[in-house]
Motif scaffolding. Structure first.
Motif, PDB file in Angstrom:
ATOM      1  N   LYS A 142      27.261  15.923   7.155  1.00 44.26           N
ATOM      2  CA  LYS A 142      26.640  15.727   8.463  1.00 44.26           C
ATOM      3  C   LYS A 142      27.444  14.848   9.421  1.00 44.26           C
ATOM      4  CE  LYS A 142      22.072  16.792   6.839  1.00 44.26           C
ATOM      5  NZ  LYS A 142      20.678  16.398   6.787  1.00 44.26           N
ATOM      6  N   LEU A 143      28.317  13.999   8.900  1.00 47.65           N
ATOM      7  CA  LEU A 143      29.060  13.104   9.779  1.00 47.65           C
ATOM      8  C   LEU A 143      29.964  13.860  10.758  1.00 47.65           C
ATOM      9  CD1 LEU A 143      29.574  10.214  10.651  1.00 47.65           C
ATOM     10  CD2 LEU A 143      31.298  10.047   8.832  1.00 47.65           C
ATOM     11  N   PRO A 144      30.739  14.856  10.329  1.00 45.52           N
ATOM     12  CA  PRO A 144      31.543  15.604  11.307  1.00 45.52           C
ATOM     13  C   PRO A 144      30.676  16.316  12.351  1.00 45.52           C
ATOM     14  CG  PRO A 144      32.341  16.030   9.087  1.00 45.52           C
ATOM     15  CD  PRO A 144      31.056  15.265   8.955  1.00 45.52           C
ATOM     16  N   ALA A 145      29.542  16.832  11.930  1.00 47.38           N
ATOM     17  CA  ALA A 145      28.626  17.477  12.879  1.00 47.38           C
ATOM     18  C   ALA A 145      28.084  16.468  13.881  1.00 47.38           C
ATOM     19  CB  ALA A 145      27.477  18.157  12.136  1.00 47.38           C
ATOM     20  N   ALA A 146      27.773  15.256  13.403  1.00 52.24           N
ATOM     21  CA  ALA A 146      27.275  14.202  14.291  1.00 52.24           C
ATOM     22  C   ALA A 146      28.345  13.790  15.297  1.00 52.24           C
ATOM     23  CB  ALA A 146      26.818  12.990  13.479  1.00 52.24           C
ATOM     24  N   GLU A 147      29.585  13.640  14.838  1.00 53.46           N
ATOM     25  CA  GLU A 147      30.676  13.275  15.748  1.00 53.46           C
ATOM     26  C   GLU A 147      30.830  14.311  16.856  1.00 53.46           C
ATOM     27  OE1 GLU A 147      33.843  12.971  12.863  1.00 53.46           O
ATOM     28  OE2 GLU A 147      33.504  10.824  12.588  1.00 53.46           O
ATOM     29  N   LYS A 148      30.816  15.579  16.481  1.00 51.55           N
ATOM     30  CA  LYS A 148      30.967  16.660  17.462  1.00 51.55           C
ATOM     31  C   LYS A 148      29.782  16.690  18.424  1.00 51.55           C
ATOM     32  CE  LYS A 148      31.815  21.552  17.953  1.00 51.55           C
ATOM     33  NZ  LYS A 148      31.360  22.837  17.582  1.00 51.55           N
ATOM     34  N   MET A 149      28.574  16.564  17.882  1.00 53.35           N
ATOM     35  CA  MET A 149      27.376  16.632  18.719  1.00 53.35           C
ATOM     36  C   MET A 149      27.328  15.466  19.705  1.00 53.35           C
ATOM     37  SD  MET A 149      23.415  17.111  17.535  1.00 53.35           S
ATOM     38  CE  MET A 149      23.732  18.709  16.800  1.00 53.35           C
ATOM     39  N   LEU A 150      27.634  14.281  19.246  1.00 51.59           N
ATOM     40  CA  LEU A 150      27.632  13.122  20.143  1.00 51.59           C
ATOM     41  C   LEU A 150      28.660  13.298  21.258  1.00 51.59           C
ATOM     42  CD1 LEU A 150      27.186  10.189  17.611  1.00 51.59           C
ATOM     43  CD2 LEU A 150      25.523  10.975  19.315  1.00 51.59           C
ATOM     44  N   ALA A 151      29.829  13.826  20.927  1.00 51.02           N
ATOM     45  CA  ALA A 151      30.850  14.080  21.957  1.00 51.02           C
ATOM     46  C   ALA A 151      30.332  15.076  22.990  1.00 51.02           C
ATOM     47  CB  ALA A 151      32.136  14.588  21.315  1.00 51.02           C
ATOM     48  N   GLU A 152      29.660  16.119  22.522  1.00 53.98           N
ATOM     49  CA  GLU A 152      29.093  17.109  23.441  1.00 53.98           C
ATOM     50  C   GLU A 152      28.021  16.493  24.334  1.00 53.98           C
ATOM     51  OE1 GLU A 152      27.694  20.189  20.828  1.00 53.98           O
ATOM     52  OE2 GLU A 152      29.714  20.927  20.416  1.00 53.98           O
ATOM     53  N   MET A 153      27.284  15.526  23.805  1.00 52.99           N
ATOM     54  CA  MET A 153      26.231  14.854  24.563  1.00 52.99           C
ATOM     55  C   MET A 153      26.786  13.798  25.513  1.00 52.99           C
ATOM     56  SD  MET A 153      23.463  14.027  21.605  1.00 52.99           S
ATOM     57  CE  MET A 153      22.306  15.210  20.964  1.00 52.99           C
ATOM     58  N   GLY A 154      28.030  13.404  25.300  1.00 50.30           N
ATOM     59  CA  GLY A 154      28.603  12.298  26.070  1.00 50.30           C
ATOM     60  C   GLY A 154      28.095  10.960  25.589  1.00 50.30           C
ATOM     61  N   CYS A 155      27.757  10.876  24.304  1.00 51.34           N
ATOM     62  CA  CYS A 155      27.229   9.645  23.711  1.00 51.34           C
ATOM     63  C   CYS A 155      28.176   9.148  22.626  1.00 51.34           C
ATOM     64  CB  CYS A 155      25.858   9.901  23.081  1.00 51.34           C
ATOM     65  SG  CYS A 155      24.564  10.349  24.240  1.00 51.34           S
ATOM     66  N   SER A 156      28.040   7.877  22.304  1.00 48.32           N
ATOM     67  CA  SER A 156      28.809   7.282  21.215  1.00 48.32           C
ATOM     68  C   SER A 156      27.856   6.917  20.079  1.00 48.32           C
ATOM     69  CB  SER A 156      29.518   6.016  21.712  1.00 48.32           C
ATOM     70  OG  SER A 156      28.553   5.021  22.015  1.00 48.32           O
ATOM     71  N   PHE A 157      28.432   6.581  18.934  1.00 51.07           N
ATOM     72  CA  PHE A 157      27.602   6.132  17.812  1.00 51.07           C
ATOM     73  C   PHE A 157      26.825   4.872  18.185  1.00 51.07           C
ATOM     74  CE2 PHE A 157      30.399   8.834  15.216  1.00 51.07           C
ATOM     75  CZ  PHE A 157      29.451   9.464  14.419  1.00 51.07           C
ATOM     76  N   GLU A 158      27.373   4.046  19.091  1.00 51.14           N
ATOM     77  CA  GLU A 158      26.705   2.815  19.514  1.00 51.14           C
ATOM     78  C   GLU A 158      25.470   3.087  20.364  1.00 51.14           C
ATOM     79  OE1 GLU A 158      30.103   3.324  19.866  1.00 51.14           O
ATOM     80  OE2 GLU A 158      30.506   2.227  18.018  1.00 51.14           O
ATOM     81  N   GLN A 159      25.324   4.308  20.844  1.00 43.53           N
ATOM     82  CA  GLN A 159      24.159   4.696  21.641  1.00 43.53           C
ATOM     83  C   GLN A 159      23.184   5.561  20.844  1.00 43.53           C
ATOM     84  OE1 GLN A 159      26.901   6.500  24.562  1.00 43.53           O
ATOM     85  NE2 GLN A 159      25.626   5.485  26.094  1.00 43.53           N
ATOM     86  N   ALA A 160      23.479   5.767  19.566  1.00 44.57           N
ATOM     87  CA  ALA A 160      22.730   6.751  18.788  1.00 44.57           C
ATOM     88  C   ALA A 160      21.808   6.137  17.748  1.00 44.57           C
ATOM     89  CB  ALA A 160      23.707   7.698  18.095  1.00 44.57           C
ATOM     90  N   CYS A 161      20.701   6.831  17.570  1.00 43.84           N
ATOM     91  CA  CYS A 161      19.756   6.597  16.486  1.00 43.84           C
ATOM     92  C   CYS A 161      19.816   7.848  15.607  1.00 43.84           C
ATOM     93  CB  CYS A 161      18.352   6.421  17.056  1.00 43.84           C
ATOM     94  SG  CYS A 161      17.014   6.484  15.832  1.00 43.84           S
ATOM     95  N   TYR A 162      19.803   7.676  14.305  1.00 42.75           N
ATOM     96  CA  TYR A 162      19.749   8.817  13.393  1.00 42.75           C
ATOM     97  C   TYR A 162      18.565   8.631  12.469  1.00 42.75           C
ATOM     98  CZ  TYR A 162      20.983  12.484  10.128  1.00 42.75           C
ATOM     99  OH  TYR A 162      20.956  13.622   9.358  1.00 42.75           O
ATOM    100  N   VAL A 163      17.788   9.708  12.292  1.00 44.01           N
ATOM    101  CA  VAL A 163      16.632   9.673  11.402  1.00 44.01           C
ATOM    102  C   VAL A 163      16.922  10.618  10.244  1.00 44.01           C
ATOM    103  CG1 VAL A 163      14.136   9.880  11.208  1.00 44.01           C
ATOM    104  CG2 VAL A 163      15.157   9.263  13.412  1.00 44.01           C
ATOM    105  N   GLY A 164      16.997  10.052   9.045  1.00 45.16           N
ATOM    106  CA  GLY A 164      17.304  10.838   7.860  1.00 45.16           C
ATOM    107  C   GLY A 164      16.524  10.360   6.654  1.00 45.16           C
ATOM    108  N   ASP A 165      16.465  11.238   5.647  1.00 44.62           N
ATOM    109  CA  ASP A 165      15.606  10.921   4.509  1.00 44.62           C
ATOM    110  C   ASP A 165      16.268  11.007   3.137  1.00 44.62           C
ATOM    111  OD1 ASP A 165      15.678  13.844   4.678  1.00 44.62           O
ATOM    112  OD2 ASP A 165      14.138  13.764   3.126  1.00 44.62           O
TER     113      ASP A 165
END
Length: 174
Positions: free
Chosen positions: A91-114
């Protein structure tokens, strides 16, 4: 000695996007098949309302899941979620790509996982959240653990807590 503990307002201040797993977060984690082999998922209406409220604020929401299926595509469409990545065991590569598409960084992100596949992303984001019934390792990786179980309003709880901490919840309830 405990490190400096941040309050919700400090934690939420820079969060502009939420990324989420599906099974065990937006659903209760059960996988149900019909006799014809069609997968059925149960989603909670309050989670949906929370996601719509988040998106109405101009904030970003994305789904990253290891599984693939039409139910998730339909749910994302129903809620107006534009960012969906299915079939990603890593999931990490998918998260990196998705955040880039959103114009967001990891510092602006919340992730909910189980569960275990979520932990790599949970360790990178500003705010990691796990539902009450998440696997032990996911709960230990989280800064917040919800009172609600996955598929039973956990996402709504996260969104409402973030928006309240940002002073933006009451805007919606007027």
């Amino acid at each position: 000695m405990l490190e400096h503990l941040k309050n919700d307002a400090d934690i939420a201040a820079n969060i502009t996007c939420i990324l989420s797993d599906v099974d065990g977060v937006l659903t209760d984690g059960r996988i149900i098949y019909t006799g014809e082999g069609v997968e059925i998922k149960h989603f909670h209406a309050r989670d949906g309302q929370g996601i719509k409220t988040w998106l109405q604020r101009g904030l970003q929401f994305g789904i990253i899941t290891a599984r693939t299926g039409n139910a998730v595509i339909q749910r994302a469409s129903d809620l107006g979620i534009q960012h969906l990545a299915q079939g990603f065991e890593e999931k990490l590569p998918a998260a990196e790509k998705m955040l880039a598409e959103m114009g967001c960084s990891f510092e602006q992100a919340c992730y909910v996982g189980d569960d275990l596949p979520d932990i790599a992303v949970m360790r990178r984001v500003a705010l990691a959240v796990a539902p009450a019934d998440a696997a032990t390792d996911a709960r230990e990786a989280a800064q917040w653990v919800t009172r609600c179980k996955g598929g039973h309003g956990a996402m709504r709880e996260v969104i409402e807590r973030l928006l309240r901490a940002q002073g933006r919840w009451k805007e919606h309830t007027k």
